[in-house]
Design a protein around this motif. Structure first.
Motif, short mmCIF file in Angstrom:
data_model
loop_
_atom_site.label_atom_id
_atom_site.label_comp_id
_atom_site.label_asym_id
_atom_site.label_seq_id
_atom_site.Cartn_x
_atom_site.Cartn_y
_atom_site.Cartn_z
N ALA A 195 26.42 27.73 17.86
CA ALA A 195 26.52 26.98 16.60
C ALA A 195 25.14 26.63 16.07
O ALA A 195 24.87 26.76 14.87
CB ALA A 195 27.35 25.71 16.81
N ALA A 196 24.24 26.20 16.95
CA ALA A 196 22.88 25.86 16.52
C ALA A 196 22.15 27.10 15.99
O ALA A 196 21.44 27.04 14.98
CB ALA A 196 22.10 25.23 17.67
N GLY A 197 22.33 28.22 16.68
CA GLY A 197 21.71 29.46 16.24
C GLY A 197 22.23 29.92 14.89
O GLY A 197 21.47 30.38 14.04
N LEU A 198 23.53 29.78 14.67
CA LEU A 198 24.12 30.17 13.39
C LEU A 198 23.63 29.26 12.27
O LEU A 198 23.40 29.71 11.15
CB LEU A 198 25.65 30.11 13.48
CG LEU A 198 26.30 31.14 14.40
CD1 LEU A 198 27.79 30.87 14.55
CD2 LEU A 198 26.08 32.56 13.89
N ALA A 199 23.47 27.97 12.57
CA ALA A 199 22.96 27.03 11.57
C ALA A 199 21.55 27.43 11.13
O ALA A 199 21.19 27.30 9.95
CB ALA A 199 22.96 25.61 12.13
N LEU A 200 20.75 27.94 12.06
CA LEU A 200 19.40 28.39 11.73
C LEU A 200 19.42 29.73 11.00
O LEU A 200 18.58 29.99 10.13
CB LEU A 200 18.57 28.52 13.00
CG LEU A 200 18.13 27.23 13.69
CD1 LEU A 200 17.53 27.54 15.05
CD2 LEU A 200 17.14 26.46 12.82
N SER A 201 20.38 30.58 11.36
CA SER A 201 20.40 31.94 10.80
C SER A 201 20.70 31.95 9.31
O SER A 201 20.10 32.72 8.56
CB SER A 201 21.42 32.80 11.55
OG SER A 201 22.75 32.45 11.21
N CYS A 202 21.62 31.13 8.89
CA CYS A 202 22.07 31.09 7.49
C CYS A 202 22.10 29.63 7.03
O CYS A 202 23.13 28.97 7.11
CB CYS A 202 23.45 31.73 7.35
SG CYS A 202 23.51 33.47 7.81
N PRO A 203 20.96 29.13 6.58
CA PRO A 203 20.83 27.70 6.28
C PRO A 203 21.81 27.16 5.25
O PRO A 203 22.05 25.95 5.20
CB PRO A 203 19.39 27.58 5.80
CG PRO A 203 18.68 28.75 6.39
CD PRO A 203 19.70 29.85 6.41
#
Length: 329
Positions: A195-203
């Motif tokens: 979830a944290a990685g996805l939040a960074l991937s597509c702000p």
């Protein structure tokens, strides 16, 4: 100073991973008459998205760190991701795994060349061993770099590479909507690394975390703004991959201003999702890997054409999966 994962780090991870792994499919689906997309990370070489974080972390080790080897703690999918990367890079890997981990995950981790150290997971009836203490003792005795399953900045960036990949695939699939970015990700959630990685991937995309009932430590932490630890009487769940007792401050810091309110799913809803994926997508999905789909099918999270539902793992116990599919198809 603790390294902070970044969007640029996620992009770099995606570039590195694209050089060694084929893309996993982004499959169009219809749920309740509404179109959405499923990212089939269960089709990775190790059967789970964890290969991304494992590769990105280990490939960023210094020469001296590679000589020390790595130590990880996992119920099975992170174990395989680390073991796969370690074998490819020629690094010794030791994995601390629960005694009741699915046999398929234990066998696959050993087959990839990792040394497996078992520990007793706590239950309602009796206390268990502290897996983090076991890992720390191993590192003290034999050396090694800890590769945390979700609280490591490189691991978070590696997991986020799935969002970069999915966004590019989505842009190519939505006819007449060039430049369309994901509106939301629905993510199976254990400790919050994906979830944290996805939040960074597509702000600009919403992020919905989905956890098993009684194990919503990330959702509760997001709501309260503080780390929440699982109760000693937490209920049993078939989602073995989604049972960390608490998230980390790093993950909470990345999610508390980005994630939507967390939702939980029942074992029955997860089984329904496993059957749905098998019947409609011809996919074998393990329980923890089906949690996000379960939430979408149960109407617990909104979906639209820009929604990406993460199917995160396919390392299902054969007998248990057969029983689930036989119940109703």
């Amino acid at each position: 100073m603790i390294r902070t994962p970044t969007h640029d780090g996620v992009v770099a991870a995606a570039r590195s991973i694209a050089e060694i792994l084929p893309q996993t499919p982004l499959l169009p689906v219809e749920i309740g008459g509404v179109g959405a997309h499923v990212k089939a990370e269960n089709l990775q070489p190790i059967g789970a998205f964890k290969i991304r974080g494992g590769w990105w972390r280990l490939s960023n080790l210094s020469p001296d760190e590679r000589k020390q080897g790595v130590v990880a703690v996992s119920s099975g999918n992170h174990a395989q991701g680390v073991a796969w990367a370690a074998r490819r890079l020629g690094i010794k890997a030791t994995i601390v795994m629960p005694h009741d981990a699915p046999e398929v995950k234990l066998a696959n981790t050993k087959a990839l060349g990792a040394d497996v150290v078992l520990y007793k997971r706590a239950s309602r009836e009796q206390g268990g061993e502290d897996r983090d203490e076991i890992a720390a003792k191993l590192i003290e005795e034999q050396g090694g770099v800890l590769v945390h399953a979700f609280g490591d900045p490189w691991v978070i960036e590696g997991q986020g590479s799935s969002g970069i990949e999915a966004a590019k695939q989505l842009e190519g699939q939505l006819e007449g909507q060039l430049g369309r970015a994901p509106s939301r990700f629905i993510a199976c959630c254990g400790g919050g690394g994906l979830a944290a990685g996805l939040a960074l991937s597509c702000p600009d995309a919403a992020v919905h975390v989905v956890e098993p009932e009684g194990w919503d430590m990330v959702g509760q932490a997001i709501a309260s703004g503080e780390i929440v630890t699982a109760s000693a009487n937490a209920p049993k769940t078939i989602c073995d991959a989604l049972q960390p007792t608490a998230t980390k401050a790093l993950n909470l810091g990345l999610l508390k201003t980005r994630a939507e309110p967390g939702v939980t799913v029942t074992d029955d809803e997860v089984r329904d999702a496993q059957r749905w994926a098998f019947a409609n997508l011809r996919l074998v999905v393990e329980p923890g890997g089906a949690a996000a789909l379960a939430a979408a099918l149960a109407g617990k999270v909104p979906i639209d054409e820009g929604t990406i539902i993460m199917i995160t793992g396919g390392n299902a116990d054969p007998a248990a999966f057969a029983r689930t599919i036989a119940q109703k198809i």
